[in-house]
Write a protein that holds these residues in place. Sequence first.
Motif, PDB file in Angstrom:
ATOM      1  N   MET A 155     120.641  43.863 -30.420  1.00  0.00           N
ATOM      2  CA  MET A 155     119.582  44.199 -29.492  1.00  0.00           C
ATOM      3  C   MET A 155     118.244  43.727 -30.058  1.00  0.00           C
ATOM      4  N   TRP A 156     117.408  43.183 -29.189  1.00  0.00           N
ATOM      5  CA  TRP A 156     116.143  42.625 -29.659  1.00  0.00           C
ATOM      6  C   TRP A 156     115.219  43.703 -30.224  1.00  0.00           C
ATOM      7  N   ARG A 157     115.265  44.891 -29.666  1.00  0.00           N
ATOM      8  CA  ARG A 157     114.418  45.962 -30.212  1.00  0.00           C
ATOM      9  C   ARG A 157     114.846  46.317 -31.634  1.00  0.00           C
ATOM     10  N   ASP A 158     116.144  46.302 -31.855  1.00  0.00           N
ATOM     11  CA  ASP A 158     116.637  46.574 -33.202  1.00  0.00           C
ATOM     12  C   ASP A 158     116.089  45.555 -34.187  1.00  0.00           C
ATOM     13  N   ASP A 159     115.999  44.294 -33.768  1.00  0.00           N
ATOM     14  CA  ASP A 159     115.423  43.269 -34.645  1.00  0.00           C
ATOM     15  C   ASP A 159     113.997  43.644 -35.042  1.00  0.00           C
ATOM     16  N   ALA A 160     113.229  44.147 -34.099  1.00  0.00           N
ATOM     17  CA  ALA A 160     111.843  44.540 -34.383  1.00  0.00           C
ATOM     18  C   ALA A 160     111.808  45.734 -35.339  1.00  0.00           C
ATOM     19  N   TYR A 161     112.680  46.703 -35.118  1.00  0.00           N
ATOM     20  CA  TYR A 161     112.703  47.872 -36.003  1.00  0.00           C
ATOM     21  C   TYR A 161     113.219  47.516 -37.390  1.00  0.00           C
ATOM     22  N   LEU A 162     114.187  46.614 -37.456  1.00  0.00           N
ATOM     23  CA  LEU A 162     114.660  46.149 -38.765  1.00  0.00           C
ATOM     24  C   LEU A 162     113.531  45.447 -39.510  1.00  0.00           C
ATOM     25  N   LEU A 163     112.738  44.660 -38.787  1.00  0.00           N
ATOM     26  CA  LEU A 163     111.585  44.008 -39.403  1.00  0.00           C
ATOM     27  C   LEU A 163     110.571  45.053 -39.871  1.00  0.00           C
ATOM     28  N   ASP A 164     110.342  46.070 -39.070  1.00  0.00           N
ATOM     29  CA  ASP A 164     109.430  47.151 -39.480  1.00  0.00           C
ATOM     30  C   ASP A 164     109.923  47.816 -40.758  1.00  0.00           C
ATOM     31  N   MET A 165     111.224  48.051 -40.830  1.00  0.00           N
ATOM     32  CA  MET A 165     111.798  48.648 -42.042  1.00  0.00           C
ATOM     33  C   MET A 165     111.575  47.743 -43.247  1.00  0.00           C
ATOM     34  N   LEU A 166     111.817  46.459 -43.069  1.00  0.00           N
ATOM     35  CA  LEU A 166     111.662  45.506 -44.165  1.00  0.00           C
ATOM     36  C   LEU A 166     110.212  45.431 -44.632  1.00  0.00           C
ATOM     37  N   ILE A 167     109.296  45.373 -43.693  1.00  0.00           N
ATOM     38  CA  ILE A 167     107.873  45.320 -44.054  1.00  0.00           C
ATOM     39  C   ILE A 167     107.470  46.578 -44.825  1.00  0.00           C
ATOM     40  N   ALA A 168     107.872  47.747 -44.340  1.00  0.00           N
ATOM     41  CA  ALA A 168     107.517  49.004 -45.017  1.00  0.00           C
ATOM     42  C   ALA A 168     108.161  49.083 -46.397  1.00  0.00           C
ATOM     43  N   ALA A 169     109.393  48.602 -46.521  1.00  0.00           N
ATOM     44  CA  ALA A 169     110.072  48.609 -47.822  1.00  0.00           C
ATOM     45  C   ALA A 169     109.330  47.696 -48.804  1.00  0.00           C
ATOM     46  N   ARG A 170     108.934  46.555 -48.333  1.00  0.00           N
ATOM     47  CA  ARG A 170     108.162  45.636 -49.202  1.00  0.00           C
ATOM     48  C   ARG A 170     106.829  46.261 -49.592  1.00  0.00           C
ATOM     49  N   GLU A 171     106.203  46.965 -48.662  1.00  0.00           N
ATOM     50  CA  GLU A 171     104.940  47.651 -48.981  1.00  0.00           C
ATOM     51  C   GLU A 171     105.159  48.722 -50.042  1.00  0.00           C
ATOM     52  N   ALA A 172     106.216  49.487 -49.921  1.00  0.00           N
ATOM     53  CA  ALA A 172     106.506  50.532 -50.907  1.00  0.00           C
ATOM     54  C   ALA A 172     106.642  49.917 -52.292  1.00  0.00           C
ATOM     55  N   ARG A 173     107.349  48.805 -52.372  1.00  0.00           N
ATOM     56  CA  ARG A 173     107.509  48.120 -53.671  1.00  0.00           C
ATOM     57  C   ARG A 173     106.164  47.586 -54.169  1.00  0.00           C
ATOM     58  N   GLU A 174     105.386  47.041 -53.267  1.00  0.00           N
ATOM     59  CA  GLU A 174     104.079  46.500 -53.650  1.00  0.00           C
ATOM     60  C   GLU A 174     103.163  47.616 -54.149  1.00  0.00           C
ATOM     61  N   PHE A 175     103.203  48.768 -53.493  1.00  0.00           N
ATOM     62  CA  PHE A 175     102.377  49.900 -53.907  1.00  0.00           C
ATOM     63  C   PHE A 175     102.759  50.405 -55.294  1.00  0.00           C
ATOM     64  N   SER A 176     103.992  50.181 -55.696  1.00  0.00           N
ATOM     65  CA  SER A 176     104.446  50.658 -57.011  1.00  0.00           C
ATOM     66  C   SER A 176     104.403  49.571 -58.082  1.00  0.00           C
ATOM     67  N   LYS A 177     104.075  48.372 -57.687  1.00  0.00           N
ATOM     68  CA  LYS A 177     104.062  47.242 -58.619  1.00  0.00           C
ATOM     69  C   LYS A 177     103.017  47.463 -59.723  1.00  0.00           C
ATOM     70  N   GLY A 178     103.482  47.353 -60.948  1.00  0.00           N
ATOM     71  CA  GLY A 178     102.584  47.500 -62.089  1.00  0.00           C
ATOM     72  C   GLY A 178     102.180  48.942 -62.376  1.00  0.00           C
ATOM     73  N   VAL A 179     102.790  49.888 -61.683  1.00  0.00           N
ATOM     74  CA  VAL A 179     102.460  51.301 -61.856  1.00  0.00           C
ATOM     75  C   VAL A 179     103.568  51.959 -62.687  1.00  0.00           C
ATOM     76  N   THR A 180     103.184  52.682 -63.696  1.00  0.00           N
ATOM     77  CA  THR A 180     104.158  53.420 -64.508  1.00  0.00           C
ATOM     78  C   THR A 180     104.420  54.777 -63.864  1.00  0.00           C
ATOM     79  N   TRP A 181     105.472  55.423 -64.336  1.00  0.00           N
ATOM     80  CA  TRP A 181     105.771  56.764 -63.856  1.00  0.00           C
ATOM     81  C   TRP A 181     104.583  57.696 -64.085  1.00  0.00           C
ATOM     82  N   ASP A 182     103.993  57.638 -65.288  1.00  0.00           N
ATOM     83  CA  ASP A 182     102.859  58.525 -65.589  1.00  0.00           C
ATOM     84  C   ASP A 182     101.675  58.262 -64.671  1.00  0.00           C
ATOM     85  N   ALA A 183     101.405  56.988 -64.401  1.00  0.00           N
ATOM     86  CA  ALA A 183     100.292  56.658 -63.508  1.00  0.00           C
ATOM     87  C   ALA A 183     100.587  57.161 -62.090  1.00  0.00           C
TER      88      ALA A 183
END
Length: 113
Positions: A1-29
């Motif tokens: 379904m085309w809507r699913d493609d859009a939601y899958l893309l939204d998931m991928l973008i948010a997942a990449r953002e989560a990783r980017e937000f944690s990049k270079g950050v230690t647990w303590d930070a």
Amino acid sequence: MWRDDAYLLDMLIAAREAREFSKGVTWDAYRQSSLHQHAIAKALENIGEAARKISQQTRSAHPEIPWEQIIGLRHRIAHDYFHLDLVRMWDIVQREVPVLIEKLDSLVPPEEP
């Protein structure tokens, strides 16, 4: 379904953002930074919100993605925000999100030129 493609893309973008937000950050930070905690939690919540909108047909076709756990995390973040387990959130962004990105990469149609 085309809507699913859009939601899958939204998931991928948010997942990449989560990783980017944690990049270079230690647990303590992370533990000491409400900015990082909020940014990562919001990205994880967005992943779950998009996952919630994926059709049952697509979910069934891709059991390798833990849909119910992703959606459950979204509910936990949205409704019990002040009691989140920071250790668990950190573990998710460090260990589980990269695996999710890998799985979503193969499901999201490539961008057209």
